[in-house]
Structures are given as C-alpha cells and as structure tokens.
Design a protein around this motif. Structure first.
Motif, PDB file in Angstrom:
ATOM      1  N   GLU A  80       0.803  -1.220   0.000  1.00 15.11           N
ATOM      2  CA  GLU A  80       0.000   0.000   0.000  1.00 15.11           C
ATOM      3  C   GLU A  80       0.840   1.276   0.000  1.00 15.11           C
ATOM      4  N   ALA A  81       2.096   1.184   0.412  1.00 13.27           N
ATOM      5  CA  ALA A  81       2.939   2.369   0.546  1.00 13.27           C
ATOM      6  C   ALA A  81       3.359   2.914  -0.815  1.00 13.27           C
ATOM      7  N   ASP A  82       3.606   4.222  -0.862  1.00 12.68           N
ATOM      8  CA  ASP A  82       4.099   4.868  -2.075  1.00 12.68           C
ATOM      9  C   ASP A  82       5.622   4.947  -2.100  1.00 12.68           C
ATOM     10  N   GLY A  83       6.241   4.863  -0.933  1.00 11.32           N
ATOM     11  CA  GLY A  83       7.693   4.888  -0.821  1.00 11.32           C
ATOM     12  C   GLY A  83       8.140   4.047   0.353  1.00 11.32           C
ATOM     13  N   LEU A  84       9.389   3.588   0.319  1.00  8.76           N
ATOM     14  CA  LEU A  84       9.910   2.682   1.345  1.00  8.76           C
ATOM     15  C   LEU A  84      11.260   3.177   1.853  1.00  8.76           C
ATOM     16  N   ILE A  85      11.430   3.106   3.176  1.00  8.51           N
ATOM     17  CA  ILE A  85      12.716   3.430   3.786  1.00  8.51           C
ATOM     18  C   ILE A  85      13.040   2.345   4.806  1.00  8.51           C
ATOM     19  N   PHE A  86      14.237   1.754   4.671  1.00  6.94           N
ATOM     20  CA  PHE A  86      14.675   0.720   5.597  1.00  6.94           C
ATOM     21  C   PHE A  86      15.814   1.275   6.441  1.00  6.94           C
ATOM     22  N   GLY A  87      15.747   1.047   7.738  1.00  5.39           N
ATOM     23  CA  GLY A  87      16.819   1.457   8.635  1.00  5.39           C
ATOM     24  C   GLY A  87      17.396   0.270   9.355  1.00  5.39           C
ATOM     25  N   SER A  88      18.719   0.274   9.557  1.00  8.75           N
ATOM     26  CA  SER A  88      19.357  -0.849  10.234  1.00  8.75           C
ATOM     27  C   SER A  88      20.561  -0.390  11.034  1.00  8.75           C
ATOM     28  N   PRO A  89      20.786  -1.019  12.187  1.00 10.29           N
ATOM     29  CA  PRO A  89      22.087  -0.867  12.835  1.00 10.29           C
ATOM     30  C   PRO A  89      23.136  -1.628  12.038  1.00 10.29           C
ATOM     31  N   VAL A  90      24.377  -1.322  12.281  1.00  8.69           N
ATOM     32  CA  VAL A  90      25.476  -1.993  11.585  1.00  8.69           C
ATOM     33  C   VAL A  90      26.054  -3.074  12.498  1.00  8.69           C
ATOM     34  N   TYR A  91      26.044  -4.318  11.987  1.00 11.52           N
ATOM     35  CA  TYR A  91      26.638  -5.450  12.696  1.00 11.52           C
ATOM     36  C   TYR A  91      27.752  -6.019  11.819  1.00 11.52           C
ATOM     37  N   TYR A  92      28.982  -5.951  12.283  1.00  6.73           N
ATOM     38  CA  TYR A  92      30.113  -6.505  11.522  1.00  6.73           C
ATOM     39  C   TYR A  92      30.103  -6.009  10.069  1.00  6.73           C
ATOM     40  N   ALA A  93      29.984  -4.686   9.928  1.00  7.01           N
ATOM     41  CA  ALA A  93      30.030  -4.020   8.622  1.00  7.01           C
ATOM     42  C   ALA A  93      28.888  -4.425   7.701  1.00  7.01           C
ATOM     43  N   GLY A  94      27.778  -4.838   8.266  1.00  3.01           N
ATOM     44  CA  GLY A  94      26.603  -5.181   7.468  1.00  3.01           C
ATOM     45  C   GLY A  94      25.328  -4.874   8.228  1.00  3.01           C
ATOM     46  N   PRO A  95      24.178  -4.963   7.551  1.00  2.00           N
ATOM     47  CA  PRO A  95      22.900  -4.726   8.223  1.00  2.00           C
ATOM     48  C   PRO A  95      22.491  -5.900   9.094  1.00  2.00           C
ATOM     49  N   ASN A  96      21.523  -5.687   9.924  1.00  2.00           N
ATOM     50  CA  ASN A  96      20.952  -6.752  10.741  1.00  2.00           C
ATOM     51  C   ASN A  96      20.430  -7.853   9.820  1.00  2.00           C
ATOM     52  N   GLU A  97      20.897  -9.078  10.009  1.00  2.00           N
ATOM     53  CA  GLU A  97      20.513 -10.163   9.107  1.00  2.00           C
ATOM     54  C   GLU A  97      19.044 -10.560   9.252  1.00  2.00           C
ATOM     55  N   SER A  98      18.426 -10.255  10.381  1.00  2.00           N
ATOM     56  CA  SER A  98      16.986 -10.501  10.501  1.00  2.00           C
ATOM     57  C   SER A  98      16.226  -9.638   9.504  1.00  2.00           C
ATOM     58  N   LEU A  99      16.669  -8.391   9.344  1.00  2.00           N
ATOM     59  CA  LEU A  99      16.054  -7.514   8.353  1.00  2.00           C
ATOM     60  C   LEU A  99      16.272  -8.074   6.948  1.00  2.00           C
ATOM     61  N   CYS A 100      17.486  -8.516   6.655  1.00  2.00           N
ATOM     62  CA  CYS A 100      17.777  -9.062   5.324  1.00  2.00           C
ATOM     63  C   CYS A 100      16.975 -10.332   5.053  1.00  2.00           C
ATOM     64  N   ALA A 101      16.794 -11.175   6.078  1.00  2.00           N
ATOM     65  CA  ALA A 101      16.000 -12.392   5.902  1.00  2.00           C
ATOM     66  C   ALA A 101      14.572 -12.044   5.502  1.00  2.00           C
ATOM     67  N   LEU A 102      14.019 -11.035   6.140  1.00  2.00           N
ATOM     68  CA  LEU A 102      12.660 -10.587   5.809  1.00  2.00           C
ATOM     69  C   LEU A 102      12.608 -10.002   4.402  1.00  2.00           C
ATOM     70  N   LEU A 103      13.568  -9.137   4.077  1.00  2.00           N
ATOM     71  CA  LEU A 103      13.555  -8.484   2.765  1.00  2.00           C
ATOM     72  C   LEU A 103      13.814  -9.473   1.637  1.00  2.00           C
ATOM     73  N   ASP A 104      14.668 -10.481   1.869  1.00  2.00           N
ATOM     74  CA  ASP A 104      14.881 -11.514   0.846  1.00  2.00           C
ATOM     75  C   ASP A 104      13.547 -12.145   0.458  1.00  2.00           C
ATOM     76  N   ARG A 105      12.752 -12.501   1.430  1.00  2.00           N
ATOM     77  CA  ARG A 105      11.472 -13.152   1.154  1.00  2.00           C
ATOM     78  C   ARG A 105      10.477 -12.195   0.515  1.00  2.00           C
ATOM     79  N   LEU A 106      10.429 -10.965   1.001  1.00  2.00           N
ATOM     80  CA  LEU A 106       9.478  -9.993   0.457  1.00  2.00           C
ATOM     81  C   LEU A 106       9.795  -9.643  -0.994  1.00  2.00           C
ATOM     82  N   PHE A 107      11.051  -9.357  -1.278  1.00  2.00           N
ATOM     83  CA  PHE A 107      11.397  -8.912  -2.621  1.00  2.00           C
ATOM     84  C   PHE A 107      11.340 -10.046  -3.632  1.00  2.00           C
TER      85      PHE A 107
END
Length: 203
Positions: free
Chosen positions: A75-102
C-alpha cells in the motif's frame, strides 16, 4: 501519499528508530504520511529457495511479520529501511525478511522510491548501505539521495542526538523523498515496461 519506514533494529526505540523518526518528521512536514514498523526481537525465517511463492503469489511461510509488512509495503508509495550496523553489514533478521518480500512480492515495488539508512558506532555503514540498496536497484526502484551518505553515528540509545550532521542528513532524506513522490505523482511519462529475460551463466 504514504511512506513506510522499517525499523530493522531489535531495539524498538533505539538509535535506528530515532533516525527514522527524524526522516519521518521531515516527510510529515512536507505533507507525506508515514508509518514506522519494527521487526522486533523474534527470530525471522529466511528464504529457503523453495520457489513456492511462484505458485502461491506469496511466501509459503505464514509468519505474522511477513504478512504484516507485505501488506503495508504493497500500500505504501515509498519505502525506507533502517538498520544498525553489525560486523560491517545490516541486521541479518532484516535481510531475511527483505529476501522473502522482494522475491515473493516483487510486483508491489517497481518504480516506488526507496532509501536506506545505517546507524553505526564508528564504521561499516557504507557496506551496510550497499547491501540494502541492492534490493531497490534490482527492482526498478528509484533510490532517493541525501546530501551525504545516509549514515548517523551512535552506540547507546540516544547518542545519535550528538551527531547533528547525521540528523541533518536524515531530514534532507525525508525532504528529498517527499519531493520525489510529488514529482512522480505528476505522471509526466508512463513507467517503462521492463524486459524479462533470465540467463544462467552455466548454460
């Protein structure tokens, strides 16, 4: 117009939330509705490459987080994702969710503006931004810029308030997202029709 902001930190109101709130305030000041959704602290199911989503039109796993975020992103017109940095990368829980969504709901995202922000103590933010921006650039999504890379610094909750340039970058991002949404709404030209050729390099 509405922008969905995903808080990819397990800390519901930590520095990532504060940074996203700064972006949201700028969006609201420019007439754009916002909603911040937290991914929380529960384990997030990753993609298992079963390809059942091609048959079902959605991920085979029926967890509440996926279902909720999927509908809100649709339903959104725009998307913004925010993440803390863990070992020079984003939170992998966020990436796990986005992998499935995209992978399972890609038709919902084409030509919607997107942006990411990274919150770090010191370094690694550029690599985290690079990882997250790839979700947009594989999906025909315009990436919204700011006046600097979308990074804000802080470790303990609230410390990013001591990074005025970082917060300024967040506000500029919100203003630029609002401008892009309003510009795209003019519909001066139709979105291009994407080509769909798939090639595996071993063939």
């Amino acid at each position: 117009m509405k922008v969905l902001l995903i808080n990819g930190s397990p800390k519901r109101q930590g520095n990532t939330f504060i940074a996203l709130s700064e972006v949201a305030s700028a969006l609201e000041a420019n007439g754009v509705e916002t909603e911040i959704v937290s991914i929380g602290t529960k384990a997030v199911q990753g993609c298992i490459a079963c390809n059942k989503c091609n048959e079902l039109g959605r991920c085979i796993f029926q967890d509440e987080l996926y279902n909720t975020v999927r509908e809100k992103m649709k339903e959104a017109d725009g998307l913004i994702f925010g993440s803390p940095v863990y070992y020079a990368g984003p939170n992998e829980s966020l990436c796990a969710l986005l992998d499935r969504l995209f992978y399972s709901a890609s038709e919902f995202f084409e030509y919607k503006p997107g942006a990411v922000i990274a919150v770090c103590r010191r370094g690694g933010a550029s690599a985290a931004l690079d990882r997250l921006n790839k979700y947009f650039t594989i999906q025909n999504m315009p990436v919204v810029p700011s006046q600097y890379w979308n990074i804000v610094h802080g470790l303990l909750p609230g410390e990013i308030q001591q990074d005025p340039e970082g917060l300024q970058t967040m506000r500029t991002l919100g203003k630029n997202m609002a401008w892009m949404l309003k510009t795209l709404q003019l519909e001066t030209a139709p979105c291009p029709e994407p080509e769909r050729a798939w090639t595996n390099f071993i063939r």
